[in-house]
Every structure is written in C-alpha cells, then in structure tokens.
Design a protein around this motif. Structure first.
Motif, PDB file in Angstrom:
ATOM      1  N   THR A  18       0.839  -1.210   0.000  1.00 34.66           N
ATOM      2  CA  THR A  18       0.000   0.000   0.000  1.00 34.66           C
ATOM      3  C   THR A  18       0.867   1.249   0.000  1.00 34.66           C
ATOM      4  N   VAL A  19       0.553   2.166  -0.919  1.00 34.09           N
ATOM      5  CA  VAL A  19       1.199   3.490  -0.902  1.00 34.09           C
ATOM      6  C   VAL A  19       0.203   4.454  -0.278  1.00 34.09           C
ATOM      7  N   GLY A  20       0.462   4.812   0.971  1.00 33.19           N
ATOM      8  CA  GLY A  20      -0.514   5.616   1.718  1.00 33.19           C
ATOM      9  C   GLY A  20      -0.198   7.097   1.721  1.00 33.19           C
ATOM     10  N   GLN A  21       1.066   7.428   1.548  1.00 32.92           N
ATOM     11  CA  GLN A  21       1.457   8.844   1.574  1.00 32.92           C
ATOM     12  C   GLN A  21       2.289   9.141   0.320  1.00 32.92           C
ATOM     13  N   LEU A  22       2.029  10.303  -0.296  1.00 30.04           N
ATOM     14  CA  LEU A  22       2.801  10.699  -1.485  1.00 30.04           C
ATOM     15  C   LEU A  22       2.877  12.219  -1.531  1.00 30.04           C
ATOM     16  N   GLN A  23       4.089  12.758  -1.587  1.00 27.54           N
ATOM     17  CA  GLN A  23       4.238  14.222  -1.687  1.00 27.54           C
ATOM     18  C   GLN A  23       4.977  14.559  -2.985  1.00 27.54           C
ATOM     19  N   VAL A  24       4.464  15.582  -3.678  1.00 29.69           N
ATOM     20  CA  VAL A  24       5.078  16.047  -4.929  1.00 29.69           C
ATOM     21  C   VAL A  24       5.738  17.397  -4.655  1.00 29.69           C
ATOM     22  N   HIS A  25       7.005  17.546  -5.044  1.00 34.43           N
ATOM     23  CA  HIS A  25       7.732  18.807  -4.827  1.00 34.43           C
ATOM     24  C   HIS A  25       8.227  19.352  -6.176  1.00 34.43           C
ATOM     25  N   PRO A  26       8.201  20.651  -6.409  1.00 35.71           N
ATOM     26  CA  PRO A  26       7.744  21.686  -5.471  1.00 35.71           C
ATOM     27  C   PRO A  26       6.206  21.791  -5.396  1.00 35.71           C
TER      28      PRO A  26
END
Ligand code: HGY
Ligand code: MN
Ligand code: MN
Ligand code: MN
Length: 409
Positions: free
Chosen positions: A263-271
C-alpha cells in the motif's frame, strides 16, 4: 463471571469525543493533548477497577493488580489508545477497555489470581505521527534505541525524543521501561479483526495464530523541476511520471503473491506547482506478509524494477527503511486457553491470521503472545465506519476474561 457490557460499551462510545475530527472519526496521535486527555480518562477507569496506575518512561499507561504470589511473573494485557488520522473508535480502545473490565470482573467476583496482572495502553502503536510505530511496546521489550527516537520526525520536523520531552517523558531514561525476560509470563491482546473473515464465518470472536509483519519504506525520486510550458516532453526527468510506473509495479508484484499486500498511503510532490514539472517525489510503501521470506522477496523485486525505471528516466532513486517488523506466530498454549474460554460462551472461535500489525510483535521473541479478535462490520477499519457491535464487544471481552483467568492462575 461476566464483564459489565453496558459500561464497556458506554466507555468505548465516550472516548470518541477525544480527538473527534468532525468527519466521524478520531485523530489521537502520540504525545499530543488528545492522547493526554484520553490517558487521564482511562487512568480513572483503571483506578475505579482497583488498579494501581503509573506511566512508564516511554509513556505506556499501566494499571497493576497484585496476585496471590507477589514474586510471580506478571501477565500483561492491553492494546493502545492512539489512532490513525480520522480513525475508528474500536481500533485499540476495545482492547484496553475490555482488559479493564476483565480485571474489574475478577475484583467483583473476589478472585485473586496467582500471577499479578498489568493492563497496558501502549504508546504510539500506530506510528501515525512519526511513521514509526509500536514505540511503547518496543520500550517494554527494551529495543527502543536512541536512533529510533532521534531520526524519526513528525510532519513538523519534531523528533520522537523531542515530542516525548514536551509531553514530560525523558527519553534518556527510556531503558527503565524495559522488562526483564523472566519478569513476564506472557501478553494477551483483544483487538478488532479489521478484516472480513469472522463476519463471513458468522463468528463474533476469533483466535489469532499469526501476525503479518509490516515493512514500511520511504521512496524518494530526484528528477528535474522545470517550466511546464517551455520544457519539451522528450528528455524530461519528471519524478512523478517515474513514480506512477513504480506504483503499478507495486500493485503487480504484491498482487502476484497469495497473501502479500502493498500500500502506498502517503505521497508528496515537490515543489508542487500546477505549472512546474515535479522535481522530487516522496512516497511510502507499507508491505506485509505473514511469511517474511515472501515479503522480503517482493520488496527486492519492487526495488529492482524501480531502479530500472529510474535509470531509464535519468531519475535518482533513494529507498529508506522506516520500520521493518518481523511476522510472529502466536503462542499455542494461549490459543488453547482462548479456545476453552470461547467454548464456555458457546463459541467455536475460528483460528485467523492478522494482516494488521500489533504490539505483541515487539516481544514475541521474549514472551508468549496471544491475541483475540472481535468481528468487524464489513471488515472496515482505519475509517470512521469502523464498527463492532455491543454484543460482540461483550462476548470478546468475556472470552478475554476467561483467558486471563486461566493464564494468570
Ligand atoms: O498498521 C497496522 O497494522 C496497525 O493498525 N497498527
Ligand atoms: Mn490500527
Ligand atoms: Mn490497533
Ligand atoms: Mn494492536
């Protein structure tokens, strides 16, 4: 001998107010005001049941009931009071409150077991705040390290040590929470099943044979941020496009195995700008299986394929381990006592495997660990719709009482 089913139900419902999110769930992270409040309330329930209450060096809330033989090994019974974000009312609190009801029933019946009993609400079982869980049970097992409390940070960059300090717990003394190997007879936990096996078997209570081991990884993909409008598609080093390919690899590789779940529960895209090519992406992977060899093979396949995808796209891949917990097998003798206790209530409790992780995993190599499950409606958990009926809570708590009575004598 029975637990007080009405009081158990009222108390479960009552704790909903602490950390209520307004979206039907609760959020109670470790070392926060919400957790402090819920621990203060549950401390009162423990005292009402005649327990002597204290909090250990890592914040575990502990209520002790002496046995006939003061020097005898202690029987630990418990679960947790912290939650996932917008979680349900039963995941954790059912086990703590049922354990309190069980010792209250012993007290009401004038029964003094041979072994002392300690009801424990473990600190931060979920790992929701620091992406590193089971802090309290690691403390009791004596395996919580300085690295653990100094490297894991919450979303505001606060380390576990700093959060402990702010909540009044001095991490430099955390080793005092550890129990000697010969001081504990074993550990028993009642928890909601969080799956559909009991519901499909039309059974209110189950006996856990094994607990799948959660492996939590953090993937960081370093590409090139750039102008969305002026950068041709060819030659981009778009970290999010690479991530998308890897997410499908995770689904495929886990899906090929019988019991592995990914499971991929968290994902952040930067910037994170609408008109900026994602230069960096971070995401978490929660990978589990009751067979650690299978789990770790799937881990390797995913990482190898992710590396190939990133190489082809000119992306730099970094994989960090957040926590790696080995699957455990529950104690046969405790499973037998649970079976006997369930039969007393006319139940033919099936043997089930736990896909969810639990505190007992941290000390299954030291002491016998046993778990009981209570039926979950539609198998829903980690969600406001998490539900176990009043009748099932009472039945499961009575089987817990019967198990404690047998194991602590
Ligand atoms: O994530 C789990 O398995 C458990 O709810 N801590
Ligand atoms: Mn949970
Ligand atoms: Mn839980
Ligand atoms: Mn648990």
């Amino acid at each position: 001998m029975n637990v007080n089913a009405d009081r158990l139900w009222q108390r479960i419902q009552g704790l909903h107010e602490i950390g209520a999110t307004g979206e039907g769930g609760v959020t109670r992270f470790s070392f926060t005001a919400e957790e402090r409040t819920v621990k203060d309330i549950v401390s009162g329930f423990m005292r009402d049941a005649g327990l002597v209450v204290h909090e250990d060096a890592v914040g575990n809330l502990i209520g002790r009931r002496e046995g006939l033989n003061p020097g005898a090994k202690v029987v630990l019974v418990g679960s947790h009071l912290d939650s996932v974000p917008n979680g349900g009312d039963f995941d954790g609190p059912l086990g703590v409150l049922a354990a309190i009801e069980a010792v209250a029933a012993l007290e009401a019946a004038g029964i003094r077991t041979k072994h002392p009993i300690e009801v424990v609400a473990f600190t931060d079982e979920e790992g929701a705040r620091f992406r590193f869980g089971m802090i309290g049970s690691r403390g009791i097992a004596g395996i919580l390290s300085d690295a653990d409390v100094d490297t894991h940070r919450d979303g505001n960059g606060i380390t576990i040590r700093e959060a402990m300090q702010a909540a009044g717990f001095d991490a430099s003394g955390m080793s005092s929470a550890a129990r000697e190997r010969d001081a504990v007879k074993g550990y028993i936990e009642l928890h909601i099943e969080q799956g559909k096996v009991l519901e499909q078997a039309l059974q209110p209570v189950g006996i856990v044979s094994g607990i799948a081991g959660p492996l939590w990884l953090k993937f960081t993909l370093h590409g090139d941020a750039g102008h969305a409008g002026t950068t041709p598609m060819k030659g981009r080093r778009d970290a999010l496009s690479a991530t998308a390919e890897i997410l499908l690899v995770i689904e495929q590789e886990a899906g090929l195995m019988k019991r592995t779940v990914g499971t991929v529960g968290q994902l952040q895209v930067h910037p994170g700008g609408v008109n900026i090519i994602p230069g960096r992406v971070e995401f978490t992977l929660d990978l589990r299986d009751v067979d650690v060899t299978v789990r770790d093979e799937v881990e390797q396949k995913i990482i190898t394929k992710a590396q190939t995808i990133c190489e082809e796209r000119g992306i730099l891949l970094q994989v960090d381990t957040l926590q790696r917990v080995a699957p455990v097998t529950c104690d046969e003798q405790l499973q037998g006592l649970m079976k006997e206790a369930a039969t007393e209530f006319g139940l033919d409790a099936p043997i089930v495997v736990s896909g969810a992780g639990h505190d007992g995993m941290q000390f299954a190599d030291k002491w016998p660990v046993g778990m009981l499950f209570a039926r979950s409606k539609n198998g829903v958990s980690h969600h406001p719709d998490e539900y176990t009926s009043k009748e099932d809570c009472a039945l499961a708590a009575n089987v817990l009482l019967g198990t404690i009575f047998r194991f602590a004598n």
